[in-house]
Design an enzyme around this catalytic site. Structure first.
Site, PDB file in Angstrom:
ATOM      1  N   SER A  97      18.360  -4.804  64.327  1.00 32.69           N
ATOM      2  CA  SER A  97      17.793  -3.710  62.925  1.00 32.69           C
ATOM      3  C   SER A  97      16.285  -3.927  63.168  1.00 32.69           C
ATOM      4  O   SER A  97      15.104  -3.684  63.726  1.00 32.69           O
ATOM      5  CB  SER A  97      19.077  -3.900  62.205  1.00 32.69           C
ATOM      6  OG  SER A  97      18.824  -2.709  61.283  1.00 32.69           O
ATOM      7  N   ASP A 236      15.619   3.329  61.765  1.00 31.14           N
ATOM      8  CA  ASP A 236      15.777   2.505  61.831  1.00 31.14           C
ATOM      9  C   ASP A 236      15.603   1.477  63.029  1.00 31.14           C
ATOM     10  O   ASP A 236      15.753   2.843  63.480  1.00 31.14           O
ATOM     11  CB  ASP A 236      16.660   0.985  60.730  1.00 31.14           C
ATOM     12  CG  ASP A 236      17.847   1.093  61.101  1.00 31.14           C
ATOM     13  OD1 ASP A 236      18.196   2.204  62.010  1.00 31.14           O
ATOM     14  OD2 ASP A 236      18.667   0.234  60.402  1.00 31.14           O
ATOM     15  N   ASP A 238      17.001   0.126  65.219  1.00 30.13           N
ATOM     16  CA  ASP A 238      18.745   0.517  66.029  1.00 30.13           C
ATOM     17  C   ASP A 238      19.177   1.272  65.126  1.00 30.13           C
ATOM     18  O   ASP A 238      20.442   1.947  65.904  1.00 30.13           O
ATOM     19  CB  ASP A 238      19.836  -1.090  66.250  1.00 30.13           C
ATOM     20  CG  ASP A 238      20.359  -1.183  64.808  1.00 30.13           C
ATOM     21  OD1 ASP A 238      19.735  -0.726  63.800  1.00 30.13           O
ATOM     22  OD2 ASP A 238      20.888  -1.742  64.566  1.00 30.13           O
ATOM     23  N   ASP A 240      20.922   3.136  63.249  1.00 30.25           N
ATOM     24  CA  ASP A 240      22.001   3.354  62.491  1.00 30.25           C
ATOM     25  C   ASP A 240      22.269   3.402  60.864  1.00 30.25           C
ATOM     26  O   ASP A 240      23.451   3.618  60.661  1.00 30.25           O
ATOM     27  CB  ASP A 240      22.658   1.765  63.053  1.00 30.25           C
ATOM     28  CG  ASP A 240      22.748   0.958  61.985  1.00 30.25           C
ATOM     29  OD1 ASP A 240      21.597   0.808  61.682  1.00 30.25           O
ATOM     30  OD2 ASP A 240      23.911  -0.644  62.169  1.00 30.25           O
TER      31      ASP A 240
END
Length: 450
Positions: A97, A236, A238, A240
């Site tokens: 992340s 961010d 990744d 999500d």
């Protein structure tokens, strides 16, 4: 073997000391042994170490007898989507992340993209890694699975595309993977995208992809002002989580986005239930009730929110940390669905994002989350509860302690991973009172910490 990369909800650690291909291969084998999965989605983020770790993970899964469906470079939500959409037994996303570039990790789910965390299998996988392995009698196979078209089609199902109008939007992928999805959506939407740090680059030339950091916000804010855009969005690594900036370049506290999305969902559905975390609540409760819905409080954290949403058959769940969950997205979090819904709201209402948010800030001004390092968090929280519960309207322990009065409330909770206490304060339409009580509580925390 160093297994310190196993955390409460996922795996995170420095490469290669805490996570490396050798460990990743064992994790793949252990995942199959513990879950019994036979068909597993594997995807990975833009980090330089991700392809090699995903390759080793896949080798372990196949050695244990599972078939691997490789969706390649993607965001965490595409693993969630593919696992549920294609009826797989599980999915693993290789990502750290918003952690520094020399870190990596994994997020794991089971059937229907149900999260695998320390209380339902992750610790078992960790413990299994330490035992010897034998190959399955029949080795699993691997095939590539293209999910982008079905995923984009699903995203567009949340909005009425016919009602969308031309609008300038700044998008900052932070050198993460979100830019690839924007490129897929672009031909299908009437929006003009101003692209900032758009190209995926695992070297993170513009810093760690974490928009919550103040030093990372200016580039999005400045682009919104320069291009006179309707809003800005930053993700961010990744993707999500997504973060919003209004047309003036102001960063919007995630709490007010939860209320906005709850209102949008409930009005579309004609009522229903939404789930929220206990840190800041009054704005969300007010908007949900006005839209004919019911707001239900849940402990903070994705595993808790997702389970509560399933229990309640909730349409939507939101955390002020910018995680937004959707029933029709396998109860999982997405960083793409929220901004599409906000864009739809702007197009349909003709309002600016600032006008939508300002009204809510005036009604329920909030401190935002304030973190303080405390030597003995339990002692300090207990002392504050003892003092402030006298004369309080209600005291709740859903997550930390929430103490409510007629015209103001606060939540105090400690971090699971560090000696940090997190404070959130809000009031009913009284900014000076909110500021006064915030300072009062911070002073009390400091006094008790001596």
């Amino acid at each position: 073997m160093d297994l310190s990369c196993f955390k409460a909800y996922d795996l995170r650690g420095r490469v290669p000391e805490q996570l490396n291909p050798e460990l990743a291969e064992k994790i793949g084998r252990a995942y199959v042994d513990v879950t019994g999965a036979r068909k597993v989605i594997v995807g990975y983020d833009i980090r330089l170490s991700s392809p090699e770790i995903a390759e080793a993970l896949s080798a372990g899964l196949m050695a244990a007898g599972a078939d691997v469906f490789d969706i390649g470079l993607c965001g965490t939500e595409q693993v969630y989507f593919a696992t549920s959409h294609y009826g797989m037994d599980g999915g693993i996303m290789v990502t750290a992340s918003h952690n520094p570039k020399d870190h990596n990790g994994m997020k794991m789910v089971g059937p229907e993209s149900r999260p695998i965390s320390s209380d339902n299998g992750l610790n078992d996988i960790r413990d299994r890694v330490l035992q010897p392995f034998t190959d399955a009698p029949l080795r699993g196979r691997r095939e590539s699975l293209a999910v982008a078209a079905a995923y984009v089609d699903h995203l567009l199902g949340y909005v009425d595309v016919a009602t969308l109008k031309p609008m300038k939007i700044v998008v900052n992928a932070g050198n993460g993977g979100a830019g690839l999805v924007i490129d897929d959506l672009e031909p299908l939407l009437p929006f003009s995208f101003i692209k900032v740090h758009h190209r995926p680059d695992g070297n993170f030339p513009n810093g760690v992809p974490n928009p919550i950091l103040k030093e990372n916000q200016a580039v999005t804010a400045d682009a919104v002002v320069e291009h006179q855009a309707a809003m800005g969005i930053a993700w961010d690594g990744d993707y999500d989580r997504c973060f919003f900036f209004d047309e003036n370049g102001r960063f919007i506290e995630g709490y007010y986005i939860v209320g906005l999305l709850a209102d949008q969902f409930l009005r579309k559905a004609g009522g229903g239930k939404i789930i929220h975390d206990p840190r800041l609540t009054w704005n969300t409760i007010d908007l949900a009730q006005a839209a004919g819905g019911k707001a239900i409080e849940s402990k903070t954290g994705h595993a808790f929110i997702k389970q509560r949403m399933r229990d309640e058959d909730a349409l939507y769940g939101g955390e002020m940390s910018a995680h937004h969950y959707f029933r029709d997205f396998a109860y999982c979090d997405s960083g793409m669905i929220p901004w599409l819904l906000v864009a739809e709201r702007l197009c349909q209402s003709g309002q600016t994002l600032s006008s939508l948010i300002d009204a809510r800030i005036e009604s329920y001004p909030a401190s935002g989350e304030i973190n303080r390092t405390i030597d003995d968090p339990r002692k300090v929280i207990a002392a504050i509860e003892a003092k402030y519960s006298i004369g309080a309207k209600s005291v709740s322990h859903v997550d930390g302690v929430s103490i409510e009065f007629d015209d103001w409330r606060f939540n105090l909770r400690m971090s699971n991973t560090e000696p940090v206490v997190r404070l959130n304060v809000e009031s009913r339409g009284d900014i000076p009172l909110m500021n006064e009580k915030t300072e009062e509580l911070l002073a009390e925390m400091e006094r008790l910490n001596k």
